[in-house]
Design a protein around this motif. Structure first.
Motif: not given
Length: 404
Positions: A54-67
């Motif tokens: 699964v390739i996950g794209s996200q522009g404003y991540p946090t470390m609640e969901s790394p990778a």
């Protein structure tokens, strides 16, 4: 070199797009992602063990969901054998996830890949980089990820101090685009999105989101951003964002895209593997291209990107049945159309609205657009579509898809 395999798109789905601070604000990006992934599994009946990654794209991540792709996959019930990663190409992230998935499939590195995009701009982090070195004399500065990303996206050599809006105003001056033309395009966008909802055109591509609350859960099953009540008069009454410093400024909250929350996903595989899994391909990737330009003129980067993608496919604009050009700003869309020699009222252009009306949840936008065009093509009895978007920082991405 072994001949590349054909990559097809199956079951593109999306959640409704929420307003900034709106109905989806209590739902974080991972939950939105899990919602659309679970729906993808349920609607297709595919065994999650058949998915390589699964390739996950996200522009404003946090470390609640790394990778991000990996974590969302695990939470959605995929087995530990399903890999995943995270990518960020700003506004083009969702489409880049599709392209990356296609390249894995085409080269034989993977057989089945899920492309995922999710964004909760309502929950974009406030952050500090100084906290670990002790408390500075003036206290810690918390940066707003939304605003900071627009100011730093060009790096130290290509500053964009007025963010994307300043870049849009530069195009307004360069191309001589009026406020009236921008507002007219914005109105058409809202009218088309509202009409699509009223006709049921969005129903098949949309997955409802259950939002918990103190008085019980509510179900969000429709985009919040399109406005049925907007008019040229209402749009004309809005103040220009940079009006204080530039009396000729024209970009407003009404003729620019929103800050939004949503998730979207699709399955990318080969025709043969799709058949063995009982999947129905809806699109085939024909070609794609990326382009870069001056970060201060990023809005017209779709011109070279789309031109390259079409040239690689041996096609021209006359061959297209649908043109999905993300509306980051009305002025940016109009500038691209001027370079292409296309009319702003071309019925092929965003037939069901785009970023101004539907919204622009950065990491999910490219996949939201894909879900929409996958349903537009058969509904309009079309065969070929172009999807393209400008990318903050001076980039663009474009892809040509054929109806299967």
């Amino acid at each position: 070199m072994t001949e590349l395999r054909t990559a097809v798109i199956c079951a593109p789905l999306r959640t409704p797009v929420g307003r900034f601070g709106g109905a989806l604000a209590p739902v974080h990006a991972r939950t939105l992602a899990v919602t659309v992934l679970e729906a993808l599994l349920e609607r297709t009946g595919i065994d999650p063990a058949a998915v390589d990654g699964v390739i996950g794209s996200q522009g404003y991540p946090t470390m609640e969901s790394p990778a991000f792709g990996r974590v969302a996959a695990l939470d959605a019930g995929f087995p530990v054998t399903t890999g995943g990663y995270q990518l960020d190409r700003r506004c083009g992230s969702g489409l880049q996830a599709v392209v990356n998935a296609a390249m894995e499939v085409q080269t034989g590195a993977s057989d089945v890949v899920v492309a995922l995009g999710a964004e909760s701009m309502s929950n974009a982090p406030l952050y500090t980089e100084e906290g670990r070195r002790g408390l500075p004399a003036g206290g810690l500065m918390l940066h707003d990820a939304l605003g900071r990303g627009r100011e730093t996206v060009g790096g130290s050599r290509f500053p964009t101090p007025e963010g994307n809006v300043g870049s849009a105003e530069l195009l307004r001056r360069e191309y001589g685009i009026s406020r009236a033309a921008q507002d007219a395009l914005a109105l058409r966008s809202h009218q088309r999105a509202v009409a699509a909802w009223e006709s049921g055109a969005f129903d098949a591509e949309t997955v409802p989101v259950t939002v918990p609350g103190r008085r019980g859960a509510t179900v969000v099953d429709r985009d919040e951003h399109p406005r049925a009540d907007t008019t040229l008069e209402a749009l004309g009454g809005l103040r220009a964002i940079l009006g204080r410093n530039d009396p000729d400024a024209t970009v407003t909250a009404g003729n620019a895209s929103g800050q939004n929350d949503a998730a979207a996903a699709c399955i990318v595989t080969t025709p043969e593997r799709a058949e063995s899994l009982g999947l129905t391909p809806v699109l085939r990737l024909v070609s794609w291209a990326a382009a870069g330009n001056d970060p201060l003129r990023f809005g017209v980067a779709p011109v070279p990107a789309a031109n390259r993608a079409l040239e690689r496919a041996g096609l021209g604009f006359a061959d297209l049945d649908v043109i999905e050009l993300n509306e980051a700003f009305a002025v940016q869309v109009l500038a691209c159309l001027a370079d292409w020699g296309l009319d702003a009222e071309d019925p092929r252009l965003n037939p069901r609205g785009s970023g101004i009306s539907i919204g622009h949840p950065i990491g999910a936008t490219g996949l939201r657009m894909l879900a929409t065009l996958a349903h537009e093509l058969p509904d309009l009895d079309g065969d070929l579509a172009l999807e393209t978007m400008c990318i903050g920082g001076g980039q663009a991405l474009a892809a040509v898809f054929a109806r299967v």
